[in-house]
Design a protein around this motif. Structure first.
Motif, PDB file in Angstrom:
ATOM      1  N   PHE A 114      47.739  39.043  35.832  1.00  0.00           N
ATOM      2  CA  PHE A 114      47.149  39.457  34.558  1.00  0.00           C
ATOM      3  C   PHE A 114      46.809  40.945  34.571  1.00  0.00           C
ATOM      4  N   TYR A 245      50.582  38.132  25.403  1.00  0.00           N
ATOM      5  CA  TYR A 245      50.208  37.143  26.412  1.00  0.00           C
ATOM      6  C   TYR A 245      48.769  36.702  26.180  1.00  0.00           C
ATOM      7  N   TYR A 247      45.374  34.750  28.220  1.00  0.00           N
ATOM      8  CA  TYR A 247      44.825  34.526  29.560  1.00  0.00           C
ATOM      9  C   TYR A 247      43.511  33.782  29.412  1.00  0.00           C
ATOM     10  N   VAL A 256      47.865  32.795  33.110  1.00  0.00           N
ATOM     11  CA  VAL A 256      48.511  33.626  32.100  1.00  0.00           C
ATOM     12  C   VAL A 256      49.379  32.743  31.217  1.00  0.00           C
TER      13      VAL A 256
END
Length: 294
Positions: A114, A245, A247, A256
């Motif tokens: 990440f 993305y 997380y 992730v």
């Protein structure tokens, strides 16, 4: 070997010395490779410059024991250590080149993927229901979290964790600027981790950071009713290549999210979350009020 040195099944009981040696070898095996490589280079430059660990240490502003730990790869070099070593040893930027990788190796393995995405971010949106997010923590607040970690961390690990957390905060002001939004649950602000004075310092730090052009801070009050943040904390990141993305993290385990449909759900929830939270001005007034209560 005497009977007292064997188990009931007849196998030998390791001596304390054997256990200590095995433990030391395990610790050495756990050393990140980049720390070991950095330490070997530091030793090479030190010897070439004609210094012992004892004579070099005060010039760097560290103890001989700390210099020895860095050379052995047991302790990560901080940015300030590297800057001083480059200057005193005329290392020609070699140690500085490794600093980013040294810092990355301080992070828990689950978090590194990440952070690599985070370093390429053009925007980063964060919701934290229970704690002030790491990018906004003061040193005292961060240290209190790591000192209360379960299982207990040793002092080197606490120092490394605090250092890497503060180093990551450079993301807030790096060029080009990243667009940040932080939505904080009211519980995160009211949680008394440390003394009143330290919490007041944390509130004032939040207000200072909220005045940065690229940082928005909003508060989700406890009486807001149902909102998507009740499912838990989350982060949304968009990289320079415009890939998005998600997380999320819980109990020291992070994940992730890259599947477009799932990331879209994160974005929908975060947009709803921001619309239900206090706006930026109301949030600043709320935090200011908390600072005055301490």
């Amino acid at each position: 070997m005497t009977v007292a040195n064997r188990r009931k099944d007849g196998r030998a009981v390791p001596s304390p010395r054997t256990v200590d040696v095995a433990h030391q070898r395990k610790r050495e095996d756990d050393r990140p490779g980049v720390w070991v490589a950095y330490g070997k280079l530091l030793r090479k430059f030190r010897i070439a410059a004609g210094y012992s660990q004892e004579t070099l240490a005060p010039l760097l502003g560290y103890s001989p024991e700390q210099v020895a730990s860095v050379e052995q790869g047991r302790r990560a070099a901080k940015a300030a250590f590297t800057e001083a070593a480059e200057r005193v040893l005329n290392a020609g930027g070699v140690l500085a080149t490794l600093q980013e990788d040294v810092d990355l190796a301080k992070l828990p393995p689950f978090f590194r993927d990440f952070v690599l995405l985070e370093m390429e971010a053009v925007s980063r949106f964060d919701y934290d229901p229970l704690l002030v997010p790491g990018l906004l923590q003061t040193e005292a607040y961060a240290r209190a979290l790591f000192e209360g970690h379960v299982p207990v961390l040793d002092e080197d690990d606490i120092d490394n964790n605090v250092d890497v957390r503060l180093t990551r905060q450079k993301l807030l002001t790096k060029s080009p600027l990243v667009d940040f939004c932080f939505v904080l649950g009211e519980a995160a602000l009211r949680q008394q981790l440390v003394g009143s004075e330290t919490m007041r310092e944390q509130y004032c730090h939040l207000l200072t950071q909220s005045r940065l052009r690229n940082v928005a801070i909003q508060v989700m009050p406890l009486g807001a009713g149902f909102h998507p943040g009740l499912y838990g904390g989350m982060v949304m990141v968009e990289t320079s290549s415009h890939q998005q993305y998600g997380y999320f993290e819980s109990q020291g385990i992070g994940h992730v999210v890259s599947e477009p449909a799932r990331v879209s759900e994160f974005a929908l929830r975060y947009g709803k979350l921001r619309s239900q939270a206090l706006n930026i001005e109301e949030s600043a007034a709320f935090i200011q009020q908390l600072a005055g209560e301490r």
